[in-house]
Design a protein around this motif. Structure first.
Motif, PDB file in Angstrom:
ATOM      1  N   PHE A 278      -5.881  -6.624  -6.135  1.00 19.04           N
ATOM      2  CA  PHE A 278      -4.640  -6.008  -6.612  1.00 19.04           C
ATOM      3  C   PHE A 278      -3.678  -5.866  -5.439  1.00 19.04           C
ATOM      4  CE2 PHE A 278      -7.667  -4.273  -9.764  1.00 19.04           C
ATOM      5  CZ  PHE A 278      -7.039  -4.677 -10.918  1.00 19.04           C
ATOM      6  N   TYR A 417     -16.902  -2.512 -23.817  1.00 16.35           N
ATOM      7  CA  TYR A 417     -15.951  -3.519 -24.279  1.00 16.35           C
ATOM      8  C   TYR A 417     -16.581  -4.520 -25.256  1.00 16.35           C
ATOM      9  CZ  TYR A 417     -11.721  -2.734 -21.472  1.00 16.35           C
ATOM     10  OH  TYR A 417     -10.547  -2.258 -20.964  1.00 16.35           O
ATOM     11  N   LEU A 445     -11.423   3.265 -11.088  1.00 15.72           N
ATOM     12  CA  LEU A 445     -10.020   3.659 -11.260  1.00 15.72           C
ATOM     13  C   LEU A 445      -9.721   4.982 -10.563  1.00 15.72           C
ATOM     14  CD1 LEU A 445      -9.240   2.617 -14.928  1.00 15.72           C
ATOM     15  CD2 LEU A 445      -8.918   1.347 -12.801  1.00 15.72           C
ATOM     16  N   GLU A 448      -9.093   3.807  -7.216  1.00 15.66           N
ATOM     17  CA  GLU A 448      -7.839   3.044  -7.129  1.00 15.66           C
ATOM     18  C   GLU A 448      -6.624   3.945  -7.327  1.00 15.66           C
ATOM     19  OE1 GLU A 448      -7.818   0.210  -5.889  1.00 15.66           O
ATOM     20  OE2 GLU A 448      -8.935  -1.331  -6.966  1.00 15.66           O
ATOM     21  N   PHE A 449      -6.781   4.991  -8.120  1.00  9.63           N
ATOM     22  CA  PHE A 449      -5.679   5.926  -8.344  1.00  9.63           C
ATOM     23  C   PHE A 449      -5.142   6.438  -7.003  1.00  9.63           C
ATOM     24  CE2 PHE A 449      -3.598   9.861  -9.510  1.00  9.63           C
ATOM     25  CZ  PHE A 449      -3.047   9.600 -10.751  1.00  9.63           C
ATOM     26  N   VAL A 452      -3.590   3.363  -4.669  1.00 10.70           N
ATOM     27  CA  VAL A 452      -2.246   2.853  -4.956  1.00 10.70           C
ATOM     28  C   VAL A 452      -1.182   3.908  -4.664  1.00 10.70           C
ATOM     29  CG1 VAL A 452      -3.064   1.227  -6.690  1.00 10.70           C
ATOM     30  CG2 VAL A 452      -2.265   3.494  -7.408  1.00 10.70           C
ATOM     31  N   ALA A 454      -0.894   6.968  -6.008  1.00 13.95           N
ATOM     32  CA  ALA A 454      -0.566   7.872  -7.111  1.00 13.95           C
ATOM     33  C   ALA A 454      -1.406   9.129  -6.925  1.00 13.95           C
ATOM     34  CB  ALA A 454      -0.852   7.203  -8.456  1.00 13.95           C
ATOM     35  N   GLY A 458      -3.257  14.700 -12.294  1.00 14.40           N
ATOM     36  CA  GLY A 458      -3.303  15.896 -13.120  1.00 14.40           C
ATOM     37  C   GLY A 458      -4.316  15.723 -14.235  1.00 14.40           C
ATOM     38  N   LYS A 460      -4.020  15.230 -17.454  1.00 14.05           N
ATOM     39  CA  LYS A 460      -3.807  14.163 -18.433  1.00 14.05           C
ATOM     40  C   LYS A 460      -4.192  12.811 -17.823  1.00 14.05           C
ATOM     41  CE  LYS A 460       0.057  14.560 -21.001  1.00 14.05           C
ATOM     42  NZ  LYS A 460       1.498  14.841 -21.274  1.00 14.05           N
ATOM     43  N   ALA A 461      -3.830  12.600 -16.580  1.00 21.12           N
ATOM     44  CA  ALA A 461      -4.217  11.346 -15.929  1.00 21.12           C
ATOM     45  C   ALA A 461      -5.735  11.242 -15.826  1.00 21.12           C
ATOM     46  CB  ALA A 461      -3.574  11.261 -14.545  1.00 21.12           C
TER      47      ALA A 461
ATOM     48  N   ASN B  22      -5.698   1.905 -22.468  1.00 22.46           N
ATOM     49  CA  ASN B  22      -6.884   1.654 -21.668  1.00 22.46           C
ATOM     50  C   ASN B  22      -6.361   1.024 -20.382  1.00 22.46           C
ATOM     51  OD1 ASN B  22      -9.202  -0.204 -20.660  1.00 22.46           O
ATOM     52  ND2 ASN B  22     -10.151   1.334 -21.929  1.00 22.46           N
ATOM     53  N   PRO B  23      -6.090   1.865 -19.380  1.00 23.40           N
ATOM     54  CA  PRO B  23      -5.390   1.379 -18.188  1.00 23.40           C
ATOM     55  C   PRO B  23      -6.346   0.831 -17.137  1.00 23.40           C
ATOM     56  CG  PRO B  23      -5.680   3.737 -18.018  1.00 23.40           C
ATOM     57  CD  PRO B  23      -6.339   3.314 -19.327  1.00 23.40           C
ATOM     58  N   GLY B  24      -5.757   0.181 -16.146  1.00 19.29           N
ATOM     59  CA  GLY B  24      -6.484  -0.294 -14.978  1.00 19.29           C
ATOM     60  C   GLY B  24      -5.678   0.006 -13.725  1.00 19.29           C
ATOM     61  N   THR B  25      -6.121  -0.579 -12.634  1.00 20.14           N
ATOM     62  CA  THR B  25      -5.517  -0.257 -11.339  1.00 20.14           C
ATOM     63  C   THR B  25      -4.005  -0.448 -11.342  1.00 20.14           C
ATOM     64  OG1 THR B  25      -7.543  -0.825 -10.187  1.00 20.14           O
ATOM     65  CG2 THR B  25      -5.507  -0.932  -8.905  1.00 20.14           C
ATOM     66  N   SER B  26      -3.547  -1.526 -11.952  1.00 25.47           N
ATOM     67  CA  SER B  26      -2.117  -1.835 -11.894  1.00 25.47           C
ATOM     68  C   SER B  26      -1.280  -0.877 -12.743  1.00 25.47           C
ATOM     69  CB  SER B  26      -1.877  -3.289 -12.328  1.00 25.47           C
ATOM     70  OG  SER B  26      -2.747  -3.662 -13.375  1.00 25.47           O
ATOM     71  N   MET B  28      -1.825   2.586 -12.697  1.00 28.57           N
ATOM     72  CA  MET B  28      -2.115   3.960 -12.274  1.00 28.57           C
ATOM     73  C   MET B  28      -0.863   4.820 -12.105  1.00 28.57           C
ATOM     74  SD  MET B  28      -5.332   4.678 -12.249  1.00 28.57           S
ATOM     75  CE  MET B  28      -5.481   3.708 -13.739  1.00 28.57           C
ATOM     76  N   HIS B  29       0.262   4.226 -11.739  1.00 30.28           N
ATOM     77  CA  HIS B  29       1.461   5.052 -11.610  1.00 30.28           C
ATOM     78  C   HIS B  29       1.977   5.512 -12.967  1.00 30.28           C
ATOM     79  CE1 HIS B  29       1.302   3.398  -7.556  1.00 30.28           C
ATOM     80  NE2 HIS B  29       1.977   4.465  -7.197  1.00 30.28           N
ATOM     81  N   VAL B  31      -0.064   6.115 -15.468  1.00 29.50           N
ATOM     82  CA  VAL B  31      -1.022   7.176 -15.806  1.00 29.50           C
ATOM     83  C   VAL B  31      -0.658   8.464 -15.077  1.00 29.50           C
ATOM     84  CG1 VAL B  31      -3.449   7.868 -15.612  1.00 29.50           C
ATOM     85  CG2 VAL B  31      -2.860   5.553 -16.379  1.00 29.50           C
ATOM     86  N   ALA B  32      -0.318   8.340 -13.810  1.00 28.13           N
ATOM     87  CA  ALA B  32       0.055   9.530 -13.039  1.00 28.13           C
ATOM     88  C   ALA B  32       1.283  10.201 -13.646  1.00 28.13           C
ATOM     89  CB  ALA B  32       0.330   9.149 -11.587  1.00 28.13           C
ATOM     90  N   LEU B  34       2.036  10.618 -16.617  1.00 27.70           N
ATOM     91  CA  LEU B  34       1.722  11.439 -17.799  1.00 27.70           C
ATOM     92  C   LEU B  34       1.720  12.922 -17.458  1.00 27.70           C
ATOM     93  CD1 LEU B  34      -1.197   9.377 -19.420  1.00 27.70           C
ATOM     94  CD2 LEU B  34       1.131   9.623 -20.308  1.00 27.70           C
ATOM     95  N   ASP B  35       1.329  13.247 -16.238  1.00 29.40           N
ATOM     96  CA  ASP B  35       1.325  14.657 -15.833  1.00 29.40           C
ATOM     97  C   ASP B  35       2.651  15.094 -15.226  1.00 29.40           C
ATOM     98  OD1 ASP B  35      -1.427  15.788 -16.298  1.00 29.40           O
ATOM     99  OD2 ASP B  35      -1.954  13.970 -15.211  1.00 29.40           O
ATOM    100  N   HIS B  71      -3.990  -3.312 -19.637  1.00 27.79           N
ATOM    101  CA  HIS B  71      -4.259  -3.756 -18.271  1.00 27.79           C
ATOM    102  C   HIS B  71      -4.155  -5.276 -18.174  1.00 27.79           C
ATOM    103  CE1 HIS B  71      -5.820  -3.747 -14.267  1.00 27.79           C
ATOM    104  NE2 HIS B  71      -7.015  -4.190 -14.585  1.00 27.79           N
ATOM    105  N   LEU B  72      -3.030  -5.759 -17.739  1.00 23.69           N
ATOM    106  CA  LEU B  72      -2.850  -7.175 -17.417  1.00 23.69           C
ATOM    107  C   LEU B  72      -3.153  -8.085 -18.622  1.00 23.69           C
ATOM    108  CD1 LEU B  72      -4.553  -6.966 -13.904  1.00 23.69           C
ATOM    109  CD2 LEU B  72      -2.125  -7.175 -14.294  1.00 23.69           C
ATOM    110  N   HIS B 100       0.465  -7.551 -12.152  1.00 26.86           N
ATOM    111  CA  HIS B 100       0.466  -7.470 -10.695  1.00 26.86           C
ATOM    112  C   HIS B 100       1.899  -7.249 -10.196  1.00 26.86           C
ATOM    113  CE1 HIS B 100      -3.688  -8.422 -10.097  1.00 26.86           C
ATOM    114  NE2 HIS B 100      -3.619  -9.632 -10.618  1.00 26.86           N
ATOM    115  N   TRP B 164       5.930   1.632  -9.112  1.00 31.94           N
ATOM    116  CA  TRP B 164       5.773   2.544  -7.964  1.00 31.94           C
ATOM    117  C   TRP B 164       7.025   2.653  -7.095  1.00 31.94           C
ATOM    118  CZ3 TRP B 164       1.495  -1.293  -6.535  1.00 31.94           C
ATOM    119  CH2 TRP B 164       1.899  -2.221  -5.576  1.00 31.94           C
TER     120      TRP B 164
END
Lengths: 517, 517
Positions: A278, A417, A445, A448-449, A452, A454, A458, A460-461, B22-26, B28-29, B31-32, B34-35, B71-72, B100, B164
């Motif tokens: 990534f 999955y 994750l 990774e959170f 990256v 972030a 919180g 929710k995340a 259903n998120p992944g590394t890319s 995360m911002h 997801v962050a 959300l809070d 996720h991607l 990405h 980001w």
């Protein structure tokens, strides 16, 4: 003989013997042909991700393609993620996708979609059969295209009337291409680099990580001091006692940079110049050190073992004994269930000639080190990052190699999955032992959170990264699909359950409840 | 504020309040965020088919979009089948797909794929954000595009650096378009047909099957003798006591031809000229009777209720009372568990204002007749034929309508496709009762096998159409995901289990083991 029968016979004549399928109405003539033509085994999956992942696992172990049979665009769509992994593994797959009859396509019935559009991104070859007479020849070409080298997903779209209309008969198999001979200037350039006295590394993948290739690489390493590195994720790698152990390029970019630091010549063997998995804010994506020359020894489809042998000969190292791993007995572990103790349990019990399907993610990080001296075995990694490969690939590997034990090391998030593939393991009575590493989170994750940038997740995340509330009960899930299982929450319990699973005929699942950490 | 925060705030400001993810590394911002931004509920699915199916179900009931976060390319791929259904339902969905970082895309890292290529076939709008400054405006346009009318899947691809990097702030909501006024010549042509004295039928879908539209249609029917028919599968239809009951075009082509036989004027209301679901050898795919004129009253995006009202007025029928279904008490059934007795159990217990998510396939054929006089309720059908819609759509419907009971009538074969969505029902405490019709086969395929002329299935073919060996244990599967359940193998047992499920807070699953038949 109808088109479906001619297609099936062509596939069988070309060496395709297994069809992983989840068919629908438009594929019924193909299904009927399973009883009318000899030599094709039909294996039902209850979801297409299970089907395509099985085809990938089969191809990696058999070295030749299985076919799929998928139901129109949505059936293909459900199988795309594992076809993405197959593409990244260069696995040969003959991907047969049913379609509405040729004259029905333009009517935009509810299941109509752009099948070629879905297939394109994962396929090296796409064709839609346009008549029953032509479908056999199309199938022969699909097999040839799938086999490469390098292997690829060859998608043959099969309109229903090309299956049910009359056909002439099967088409003869087309010759498989051989690996291309190494390119002398590329071999010479790599040799010059290895002789330069400057720090060198070989980054290896594909045919370059076959057993004979690794022996040649070990000779090169001993003669030149070059560092050997495998790509982070490999379609198939021989490991264990008697094999040359190949260190891997680490997953995290800063560790990968560390592994490559100081290298002045990077020699690529069926690999590409390394990039991070990534992107991260403020961090370079390209991992080749600044000032390092990159030399491509072989690209995919070229004969990497021969090229490595030429290098060893050029270094007068052809007769050096390769450095191989010694057999190392690992004692059964005790105490809390951690990645380290879980790896010890696996290493202590791994049967000779086992196939490890590795989708363990963070819980598996100690596995490679602990099993380096285990009895010889093969490992199949997640090549494309599309999680949900493990349980299905174990199906395919077990069908390709019925005399070998398959051990699927599986993350809980990934396992969910394509959990449906457990049912196929039960139906087919496959000797697959699945260890679900149940840490009840997308642990990677949570790492990774932070990575990256972030920071400070919180509630929710964090909720989006946790698999708790409720906890999954994997033993119940397995039982629901006819697979016996045990829960293990200590190293001793995992060892005992693994011993039971590996000694039982048919599938077995272990929920390894990891200690919080 | 970074791009992800500006995106999230823009979505919230535009009325998007739920993110199925259903998120992944890319991602995360996002997801962050959300809070960091108020007003967005994050709902985790353990597989992307669960995520997109929930977004579809939500949109059908809320009448406005939720967003996804996938996720991607592979994450999108896993969600495509239910996006195909959403497309066929004209459901508004803001489909956010992580990618990405812009500068990382060209490096072909393992998870790289052609996201726009995957998204195209299911999307009415696709855009890749190219900067953090622009992403808010992109999001506002995505919401506008998703809302239509008609609604569509609007796919916004979100490279990680556009999430980001720094952004200015949210973008204001863009106005929603209104339904287009009916086209007078089309209204006139339909009116002339209805006045012609020749046999007419209205084929209805979309806005034409809303409650007020159906009342207008009933007036037209009474005044003109025209036949009313709904399309075979409808995104959402009001039914039960007090509603106009709309017969459906039958699924099987020969029955559909029968329903349309003798019609001289077919008036399309948000519908297309009818075609068979699949092609069959020797049978026409187009179902409009020969010599029948086809009149398009409204296309999607036009105001079908207004057009129907104009027709009723033109026929001097605007004040006729519509013919509505009377409340009919159904007695609890007894005896073996058949489609008829199962339908009676549902009809006897259906709560007022329930939402039925209908993916029952062959086991559900008696349901519509039996529930016509049940308390008023809504039914959501499988619009695109991509099975695996039911369990996820029930999630979305329950989140859209927390005060209503959701009853998911689900075929066992279909349910296995996206069984993971049961976990989300448990996590979110949703009042969803799922009835799995366990006939242990792909029953529709056993019918279709004969219908397509692939006679005399042999044992290998039949194996591909059976879900036995081993039987699925749905109560165990549900328990594995934290959902309580019961097995019912008689009409009485189903009635008792349904009463229990519909009275319990949170999700409940019933495995209805159907009598062999």
């Amino acid at each position: 003989m109808n088109g479906a029968q001619s297609l099936l016979q062509t596939l069988v004549d070309a060496g395709v013997e297994v069809c992983f399928t989840n068919p629908g109405t438009s594929e019924m003539h193909f299904v009927a042909a399973l009883d009318l033509q000899d030599g094709m085994r039909g294996v039902l999956g209850l979801f297409e991700g299970a089907v395509t992942g099985a085809a990938d696992g089969y191809a990696r172990m058999a070295g030749r393609p299985a076919c799929t049979l998928l139901h129109l665009g949505p059936g293909l769509a459900n199988g795309l993620a594992n076809l993405h992994n197959a593409r990244r593994a260069f696995s040969p797959v003959v991907n047969v996708v049913g379609e509405h009859a040729t004259y029905h396509r333009a009517l935009d019935a509810p299941l109509t979609s752009d099948i070629a559009g879905f297939a394109g991104p994962v396929s090296g070859w796409v064709r839609s059969a346009e008549s029953a007479e032509a479908v056999a020849a199309d199938a022969a070409q699909a097999v040839q295209a799938a086999q490469g080298p390098p292997g690829c997903v060859a998608t043959l779209i099969l309109p229903a009337d090309t299956a049910w209309n009359a056909a002439q008969g099967p088409a003869p198999p087309l010759p498989s291409a051989a690996l291309k001979a190494p390119n002398p200037p590329q071999v010479d350039a790599a040799l010059a680099a290895l002789r330069s006295g400057e720090p060198c590394a070989l980054l290896m993948n594909g045919e370059g990580v076959r057993e004979a290739a690794l022996r040649a690489a070990s000779r090169i390493q001993q003669a030149s001091g070059a560092k050997l590195l495998g790509d982070t994720f490999l379609a198939r790698i021989p490991r264990g006692a008697g094999r040359v152990e190949l260190p891997r390029l680490p997953y995290f970019a800063e560790q990968a940079e560390q592994a490559l630091a100081g290298i002045r010549h990077l020699i690529l063997v069926d690999a590409k110049a390394p990039v991070s998995f990534f992107a991260y804010p403020g961090r370079a994506s390209e991992l080749t050190p600044s000032g390092c020359a990159v030399h491509t020894l072989t690209e995919r489809g070229e004969d990497a073992p021969a090229a490595l042998t030429e290098l060893a000969e050029g270094l007068d190292a052809a007769r050096l004994p390769p450095q191989i791993s010694a057999l190392r007995q690992v004692r059964p572990p005790h105490g809390p269930l951690t990645p380290e103790s879980a790896a010890a349990a696996v290493a202590a019990l791994l049967p000779e000639n086992a196939i490890i399907v590795n989708e363990a993610a963070t819980s598996g990080f100690a596995m490679a080190g602990m099993t380096a001296g285990a009895p010889p075995h093969d490992v199949l990694d997640l090549t494309g990052g599309a999680i949900g490969m493990g349980i299905p690939a174990a199906v395919g590997a077990a069908i390709a190699c019925p005399d070998r034990r398959v051990l699927n090391l599986e993350a809980d998030g990934s396992g969910m999955y394509t959990v449906q593939a457990l049912w196929t393991q039960a139906r087919e009575g496959l000797d697959v032992t699945t260890v679900i590493f149940s840490n009840r989170k997308y642990a990677i994750l949570q790492v990774e959170f932070m990575r990256v940038g972030a920071h400070n997740p919180g509630p929710k995340a964090m909720d989006m990264l946790q698999l708790d509330r409720p906890d999954l009960d994997w033993v119940a899930l397995a039982a629901g699909m006819g697979v016996p299982g045990r829960r293990a929450d200590s190293a001793e319990a995992l060892h005992a359950a693994l011993a039971e699973g590996l000694a039982s005929p048919g599938p077995f699942l272990i929920e390894a409840v990891m200690a919080p950490g």
